[in-house]
Design a protein around this motif. Structure first.
Motif, mmCIF file in Angstrom:
data_model
loop_
_atom_site.group_PDB
_atom_site.id
_atom_site.type_symbol
_atom_site.label_atom_id
_atom_site.label_comp_id
_atom_site.label_asym_id
_atom_site.label_seq_id
_atom_site.Cartn_x
_atom_site.Cartn_y
_atom_site.Cartn_z
ATOM 1 N N LEU A 224 0.825 -1.207 0.000
ATOM 2 C CA LEU A 224 0.000 0.000 0.000
ATOM 3 C C LEU A 224 0.859 1.256 0.000
ATOM 4 C CD1 LEU A 224 -2.819 -1.033 2.503
ATOM 5 C CD2 LEU A 224 -3.126 -0.481 0.087
ATOM 6 N N ASN A 225 1.920 1.260 0.801
ATOM 7 C CA ASN A 225 2.801 2.430 0.860
ATOM 8 C C ASN A 225 3.524 2.664 -0.456
ATOM 9 O OD1 ASN A 225 2.180 3.076 3.538
ATOM 10 N ND2 ASN A 225 3.742 1.683 4.339
ATOM 11 N N LEU A 226 3.865 1.583 -1.144
ATOM 12 C CA LEU A 226 4.584 1.706 -2.402
ATOM 13 C C LEU A 226 3.664 2.076 -3.557
ATOM 14 C CD1 LEU A 226 6.944 -1.399 -2.149
ATOM 15 C CD2 LEU A 226 7.646 0.989 -2.063
ATOM 16 N N ARG B 293 -2.627 7.978 -0.789
ATOM 17 C CA ARG B 293 -3.938 7.685 -1.390
ATOM 18 C C ARG B 293 -4.660 6.574 -0.639
ATOM 19 N NH1 ARG B 293 -2.349 6.017 -7.129
ATOM 20 N NH2 ARG B 293 -4.564 5.465 -7.244
ATOM 21 N N HIS B 294 -4.220 6.290 0.564
ATOM 22 C CA HIS B 294 -4.889 5.264 1.356
ATOM 23 C C HIS B 294 -4.781 5.592 2.842
ATOM 24 C CE1 HIS B 294 -0.817 3.787 2.176
ATOM 25 N NE2 HIS B 294 -1.351 3.122 3.179
ATOM 26 N N GLU B 295 -5.686 5.000 3.590
ATOM 27 C CA GLU B 295 -5.661 5.098 5.054
ATOM 28 C C GLU B 295 -6.013 3.732 5.610
ATOM 29 O OE1 GLU B 295 -7.708 7.531 8.793
ATOM 30 O OE2 GLU B 295 -8.469 7.774 6.749
ATOM 31 N N LEU B 296 -5.132 3.172 6.414
ATOM 32 C CA LEU B 296 -5.334 1.847 6.994
ATOM 33 C C LEU B 296 -5.363 1.967 8.511
ATOM 34 C CD1 LEU B 296 -5.559 -1.230 6.672
ATOM 35 C CD2 LEU B 296 -3.047 -1.328 6.691
ATOM 36 N N LEU C 101 -9.979 0.042 5.818
ATOM 37 C CA LEU C 101 -9.116 0.525 4.737
ATOM 38 C C LEU C 101 -9.923 1.481 3.849
ATOM 39 C CD1 LEU C 101 -6.525 0.449 2.985
ATOM 40 C CD2 LEU C 101 -7.516 -1.527 1.794
ATOM 41 N N THR C 102 -9.371 2.670 3.664
ATOM 42 C CA THR C 102 -9.914 3.631 2.705
ATOM 43 C C THR C 102 -8.897 3.759 1.574
ATOM 44 O OG1 THR C 102 -11.057 4.825 4.455
ATOM 45 C CG2 THR C 102 -10.796 5.964 2.352
ATOM 46 N N LEU C 103 -9.327 3.523 0.351
ATOM 47 C CA LEU C 103 -8.407 3.478 -0.785
ATOM 48 C C LEU C 103 -8.955 4.295 -1.932
ATOM 49 C CD1 LEU C 103 -5.759 2.043 -1.574
ATOM 50 C CD2 LEU C 103 -7.146 0.200 -2.538
ATOM 51 N N GLN C 104 -8.140 5.255 -2.399
ATOM 52 C CA GLN C 104 -8.526 6.075 -3.545
ATOM 53 C C GLN C 104 -8.053 5.385 -4.823
ATOM 54 O OE1 GLN C 104 -7.125 10.075 -3.020
ATOM 55 N NE2 GLN C 104 -7.892 10.221 -0.914
ATOM 56 N N LEU C 105 -8.989 5.010 -5.671
ATOM 57 C CA LEU C 105 -8.677 4.251 -6.885
ATOM 58 C C LEU C 105 -8.716 5.148 -8.116
ATOM 59 C CD1 LEU C 105 -10.777 1.057 -6.092
ATOM 60 C CD2 LEU C 105 -8.353 1.475 -5.636
ATOM 61 N N THR C 106 -8.206 4.627 -9.201
ATOM 62 C CA THR C 106 -8.184 5.361 -10.477
ATOM 63 C C THR C 106 -8.878 4.534 -11.550
ATOM 64 O OG1 THR C 106 -6.025 4.433 -11.005
ATOM 65 C CG2 THR C 106 -6.065 6.574 -9.899
ATOM 66 N N ILE C 107 -9.148 5.204 -12.653
ATOM 67 C CA ILE C 107 -9.775 4.543 -13.796
ATOM 68 C C ILE C 107 -8.695 4.086 -14.762
ATOM 69 C CG2 ILE C 107 -11.317 4.860 -15.775
ATOM 70 C CD1 ILE C 107 -12.864 6.891 -14.131
#
Length: 480
Positions: A449-451, A456-459, A472-478
């Motif tokens: 996740l860090n790499l 863009r994430h919170e764990l 886990l909050t994860l910001q994803l892309t298209i």
């Protein structure tokens, strides 16, 4: 074969160039001697300086051909350490009028040719590369301006102040700044050092200018013997030159060197960070590949399917086998990709949970609840980021002897994924084959996740004696 032909052509071209240059210098020397004889100026006082001038010029040319060129082309550039003295010697010989102006231009062009044909693989030789480029550029620029109607002070400035600026710039970028590393507010220390060296350069420019004061020949123009002759004129020119040097070194060279060093250092840090990221990702992927398939789980799943097949009409068994096949296909085909569709990762997650439910279907004390949103949108995710949390929950949260519960929830809002896993905690028995197995491991997931999702994430991980919870909050892309 092509490489050998290229080397042969290069060697032949260098040999032809050497003999042409040698012939031109011999011809020029002969013409100069005949010119002295024609003007009845042939004497020891005139012949010896002429011979010395051509000897120095030819020596510098030999050093460029047989010392500097091979050193710049070699991968090991350790031999270049002496090149700085060669550049300094060339500049001084040009300034004091030892080297013919026309040959100074040719030597500058030769140095420029060596620079552009250097071996670029060695990044540690940037000092010598820059010194070569700046020395050649300075030589060609000053020689060219001798034939233009430029102000006298501009010529003085280019000859003395610019040469001092080149030395100070190289020293700042490659010696001063790497030594202090600009940490802990050391920028002020750098400015103070540069102020000190600026004062020293002003003293040097003043002393050098004084040595050229009172010359009785034409000012900074090509003479009959085509050597550089400098007359600084009155003391006002020297004073103005020193003032110009002070402001040039302090207000131009100092910030330029600082900016150049910061830019290069940032680029190096970026390259190091990229290499660390690639290395860390490779290490994480390697650890992941070592543990992504849990053989014990697969054997249990197959045994469960076999037992179910004996009890029922193969409906559940067929579904279980299909899910297991989908999981294996996912591992072999899509798991190797950098990014996959989020919907595929959710399918794998559902298949894994379904098979685990089959294992615990006969144990009423085990409660498994899921609230996984169906998603068919364009968002992508790195494969196998979510499953380790669920695998960890089933590994530590299921006990056939004690009440157990697992809750898994997944929602998507916009481009953000919200993932929660809540499970009970049970210590494995000594004879449990799962005991001691590290699985993929939460530390590995944190590393990935860090790499892959920095900033863009919170764990969030919470744990007590009986329960374990992750959010886990994860910001994803298209996927483009």
């Amino acid at each position: 074969m092509l490489k050998q032909l290229s080397l042969k052509f290069k060697n032949d071209a260098a040999r032809i160039e050497f003999w042409i240059m040698t012939g031109c210098m011999l011809a020029a020397l002969l013409i100069s001697i005949l010119d002295l004889a024609h003007q009845n100026q042939m004497s020891t006082q005139t012949l010896m300086p002429l011979l010395f001038s051509y000897l120095v010029t030819f020596t510098i040319y030999l050093l460029l051909c047989f010392y500097l060129a091979p050193a710049f082309e070699a991968e090991d550039r350790a031999a270049l350490r002496g090149s700085l003295f060669l550049f300094l010697f060339m500049a001084l010989a040009y300034l004091v009028g030892i080297i013919n102006i026309y040959f100074s231009a040719l030597l500058g062009l030769k140095l420029l040719y060596i620079y552009f044909n250097r071996n670029r693989k060695n990044s540690e030789s940037s000092l010598y590369d820059e010194a070569a480029l700046l020395t050649a550029s300075w030589l060609l620029t000053t020689v060219g301006l001798l034939y233009l109607s430029t102000p006298l002070m501009l010529r003085f400035y280019l000859l003395f102040v610019v040469s001092a600026a080149i030395v100070l710039y190289l020293y700042a970028v490659h010696v001063i700044l790497p030594a202090i590393k600009l940490k802990n507010r050391k920028t002020l220390r750098y400015i103070l050092r540069m102020f000190l060296f600026t004062l020293l350069s002003c003293i040097a420019v003043c002393l050098i200018s004084l040595s050229f004061k009172g010359n009785d020949r034409v000012l900074l123009t090509p003479t009959a013997n085509a050597v550089l002759v400098i007359d600084m004129g009155d003391e006002g020119n020297i004073q103005n030159l020193v003032i110009l040097n002070f402001f040039t070194q302090l207000l131009l060279v100092t910030p330029l060197a600082l900016s150049t060093y910061k830019r290069r250092n940032a680029k190096k840090q970026e390259e190091i960070s990229m290499l660390k990221t690639e290395l860390g990702q490779s290490d994480a992927n390697l650890n992941f590949l070592k543990s992504q398939i849990n053989p014990h789980f697969l054997f249990n799943a197959l045994n469960t399917l076999y037992g179910t097949a004996l009890q029922e009409q193969a409906a559940r068994t067929g579904e279980g086998i299909q899910k297991l096949g989908d999981m294996m296909r996912f591992m072999l085909e899509e798991n190797v990709k950098d990014k996959i569709m989020l919907s595929r990762d959710i399918d794998y997650l559902n298949s894994y949970i379904l098979l685990q439910k089959l294992r615990s279907a006969t144990s009423p004390s085990i409660t498994i609840e899921t609230d996984i949103e169906e998603y068919q949108g364009p968002l992508t995710i790195t494969p196998m980021l979510l499953i380790p949390f669920v695998e960890n929950a089933f590994k530590h949260g299921i006990s056939l002897q004690n009440p157990s519960h697992i809750e898994v929830a997944l929602q998507i809002e916009g481009g953000t994924l919200y993932f929660d896993v809540h499970n009970s905690i049970h210590n494995h028995q000594e004879n449990d084959p799962e005991k001691g197995r590290g699985g993929i491991g939460l530390e590995n997931v944190k590393q990935r996740l860090n790499l892959l999702y920095p900033n863009r994430h919170e764990l969030v991980i919470r744990e007590n004696a009986r329960e374990f919870f992750i959010h886990l909050t994860l910001q994803l892309t298209i996927n483009n």
